[in-house]
Scaffold this motif. Structure first.
Motif, mmCIF file in Angstrom:
data_model
loop_
_atom_site.group_PDB
_atom_site.id
_atom_site.type_symbol
_atom_site.label_atom_id
_atom_site.label_comp_id
_atom_site.label_asym_id
_atom_site.label_seq_id
_atom_site.Cartn_x
_atom_site.Cartn_y
_atom_site.Cartn_z
ATOM 1 N N VAL A 95 0.830 -1.205 0.000
ATOM 2 C CA VAL A 95 0.000 0.000 0.000
ATOM 3 C C VAL A 95 0.863 1.254 0.000
ATOM 4 O O VAL A 95 0.395 2.346 -0.319
ATOM 5 N N ASN A 96 2.148 1.112 0.340
ATOM 6 C CA ASN A 96 3.087 2.233 0.339
ATOM 7 C C ASN A 96 4.103 2.068 -0.780
ATOM 8 O O ASN A 96 4.644 0.974 -0.979
ATOM 9 N N GLN A 97 4.375 3.148 -1.527
ATOM 10 C CA GLN A 97 5.322 3.060 -2.636
ATOM 11 C C GLN A 97 6.731 2.729 -2.153
ATOM 12 O O GLN A 97 7.482 2.052 -2.851
ATOM 13 N N THR A 113 11.454 0.257 -3.383
ATOM 14 C CA THR A 113 10.291 0.665 -4.175
ATOM 15 C C THR A 113 9.774 -0.503 -5.016
ATOM 16 O O THR A 113 8.814 -0.358 -5.761
ATOM 17 N N GLY A 114 10.426 -1.657 -4.893
ATOM 18 C CA GLY A 114 10.088 -2.807 -5.729
ATOM 19 C C GLY A 114 8.828 -3.543 -5.333
ATOM 20 O O GLY A 114 8.436 -4.504 -5.995
ATOM 21 N N LEU A 160 14.476 -7.968 -16.074
ATOM 22 C CA LEU A 160 15.414 -7.447 -15.080
ATOM 23 C C LEU A 160 14.680 -6.485 -14.158
ATOM 24 O O LEU A 160 13.871 -5.666 -14.606
ATOM 25 N N GLY A 161 14.991 -6.554 -12.855
ATOM 26 C CA GLY A 161 14.346 -5.655 -11.896
ATOM 27 C C GLY A 161 12.841 -5.787 -11.932
ATOM 28 O O GLY A 161 12.119 -4.796 -12.057
ATOM 29 N N SER A 162 12.338 -7.006 -11.798
ATOM 30 C CA SER A 162 10.911 -7.285 -12.014
ATOM 31 C C SER A 162 9.990 -6.595 -11.025
ATOM 32 O O SER A 162 8.842 -6.287 -11.356
ATOM 33 N N GLY A 163 10.453 -6.363 -9.784
ATOM 34 C CA GLY A 163 9.561 -5.767 -8.794
ATOM 35 C C GLY A 163 8.367 -6.669 -8.538
ATOM 36 O O GLY A 163 8.516 -7.841 -8.212
ATOM 37 N N CYS A 164 7.155 -6.140 -8.736
ATOM 38 C CA CYS A 164 5.935 -6.946 -8.565
ATOM 39 C C CYS A 164 5.736 -7.931 -9.701
ATOM 40 O O CYS A 164 4.904 -8.832 -9.598
ATOM 41 N N GLY A 165 6.444 -7.705 -10.810
ATOM 42 C CA GLY A 165 6.365 -8.633 -11.934
ATOM 43 C C GLY A 165 5.295 -8.330 -12.961
ATOM 44 O O GLY A 165 4.957 -9.191 -13.779
ATOM 45 N N ASN A 188 12.846 -9.259 -0.025
ATOM 46 C CA ASN A 188 11.418 -8.995 0.126
ATOM 47 C C ASN A 188 10.717 -8.916 -1.223
ATOM 48 O O ASN A 188 9.581 -9.392 -1.378
ATOM 49 N N VAL A 189 11.396 -8.326 -2.203
ATOM 50 C CA VAL A 189 10.833 -8.228 -3.549
ATOM 51 C C VAL A 189 10.717 -9.621 -4.163
ATOM 52 O O VAL A 189 9.703 -9.961 -4.787
ATOM 53 N N LEU A 190 11.742 -10.440 -3.997
ATOM 54 C CA LEU A 190 11.710 -11.796 -4.548
ATOM 55 C C LEU A 190 10.572 -12.621 -3.945
ATOM 56 O O LEU A 190 9.932 -13.416 -4.644
ATOM 57 N N ASN A 191 10.317 -12.429 -2.668
ATOM 58 C CA ASN A 191 9.227 -13.163 -2.027
ATOM 59 C C ASN A 191 7.876 -12.761 -2.622
ATOM 60 O O ASN A 191 7.020 -13.611 -2.896
#
Length: 379
Positions: free
Chosen positions: A168-170, A176-177, A205-210, A232-235
């Motif tokens: 919910v927070n950027q 920011t991922g 690359l740098g998928s973030g939320c995907g 955390n982003v990978l999870n």
């Protein structure tokens, strides 16, 4: 800018975009029983807004928890004034649809939108369906958690193409991922126009939320390797890949992998792909040298890298282009997307505007175009 009659062995986006949009225009003309007498690519804002059913447009914004454009809200309220049954249809097909009620689309967002509709309808004494009040009552008893969902719909607007959890927070957990960003939505939308026969697997690359990689894999039925570095982003990335049924059955063609740009070793990388994609990855100038090095190595075995950048800082874009040249890479195409239009350099369309409203809406208080780079190894 390269010629529009490129080497057939070189991947180009411009002719693919032109060809796809011409086919779409021709199909619509045939469906409507009207000849195609005008240039289909001339910018026409009014026509563009009416191109898709208002209810479907609204549903796209609502399901992705994206701020509803004021003009769209006004048109919907006007339709409710003209036909009281339309308000019931809106309540049934959007606010109370199974797609919406079965997902945790940001509750505060839903509440605010319904309240705004109620206020507009009651102001003009338009009958308000009880189901709309009922849904509002349910929402008022719900509280958003740390993560919420965004849904993106298919061409007809009645099925979910891809769905994502985001923070919910950027800025969350120092990264920011964990949030969806504009360039990732625009990159996913671009690939609606790229034929499936152009690629069978992509690396992001740098998928973030995907959003980009997962949406492309779902739309084009192709494999994707989703990569990032932060734990955390990978999870979250893994959760979103599982949510979209790309991984989890043991025989998937898609993967989630940790990839550190600063220590990338191609000899240990065993994930071949036709295309490399990346969105919103050039904002940190300190990492651009490492990013371009990774692109250079991956492009030994991939035909192109499509990088989407939101134009927030001219300096970071210039720095990215500098590092590309230093890495012996070249930009064979560069164009923008903004307000539902691609701005291409072509000889066919003098103003270069090609209308293509997004199925992956995004709202930002800072109105900026997304720049696309088609990056390839120098020959």
């Amino acid at each position: 800018m390269e010629s529009l009659t490129p080497d057939p062995n070189t991947f180009r986006l411009t002719p693919l975009i032109q060809s796809a949009l011409k086919r779409r225009t021709s199909k619509k003309c045939q469906e409507n029983g009207k000849p195609n007498e005008t240039d289909p690519f001339v910018s026409d804002k009014a026509h563009q807004e009416e191109e898709e059913d208002l209810l479907i447009q609204f549903k796209r914004y609502f399901c992705s928890a994206t701020k509803i454009p004021d003009k769209l809200m006004e048109k919907l309220v006007e339709k409710c004034r003209e036909n009281s049954e339309f308000a019931e249809e809106l309540s049934t097909d959007v606010f109370n649809s199974e797609i919406v009620t079965s997902h945790n689309i940001r509750y505060q967002f839903q509440t605010n939108v319904i309240k705004k509709f109620l206020a507009a309808l009651e102001k003009d004494d338009v009958p308000v369906p009880d189901s709309m009040f009922d849904r509002l009552g349910v929402l008022l008893g719900l509280k958003d958690g740390k993560f919420v969902e965004k849904l993106y719909l298919d061409e007809k607007g009645d099925k979910v193409v891809a769905k994502f959890s985001e923070s919910v927070n950027q800025l969350s957990m120092g990264t920011t991922g964990l949030s969806v960003w504009q360039a990732s939505c625009d990159l996913a939308n671009l690939f609606r126009l790229i034929p499936s026969n152009q690629f069978s697997r992509v690396i992001e690359l740098g998928s973030g939320c995907g959003v980009s990689g997962i949406a492309i894999a779902k739309m084009k039925n192709c494999g994707v390797v989703l990569t990032d570095y932060d734990e955390n982003v990978l999870n979250l990335l893994k959760e979103n890949a599982e949510k979209n049924e790309l991984i989890g059955d043991g025989e998937e063609n898609s993967k989630v992998r940790c990839l550190d740009w600063c220590s990338f070793d191609l000899t240990e990388w065993k994930e071949p792909a036709d295309l490399v994609i990346a969105a919103d990855v050039v904002y940190d100038s300190a990492l651009l040298s490492s990013l371009c090095n990774v692109l250079r190595l991956l492009l030994r075995h991939s035909k192109a890298a499509i990088v989407a950048c939101t134009l927030r800082n001219e300096g970071s874009i210039s720095c990215f282009e500098h590092h590309l040249k230093f890495s012996n890479l070249e930009v064979v195409e560069k164009f923008e997307y903004e307000y539902g239009e691609y701005r291409l350099e072509t000889t066919e369309n003098s103003d270069g505007f090609y209308a293509h409203p997004s199925h992956f809406p995004f709202f930002s208080t800072i109105q900026t175009p997304t720049i696309f780079f088609n990056v390839q190894a120098k020959k």
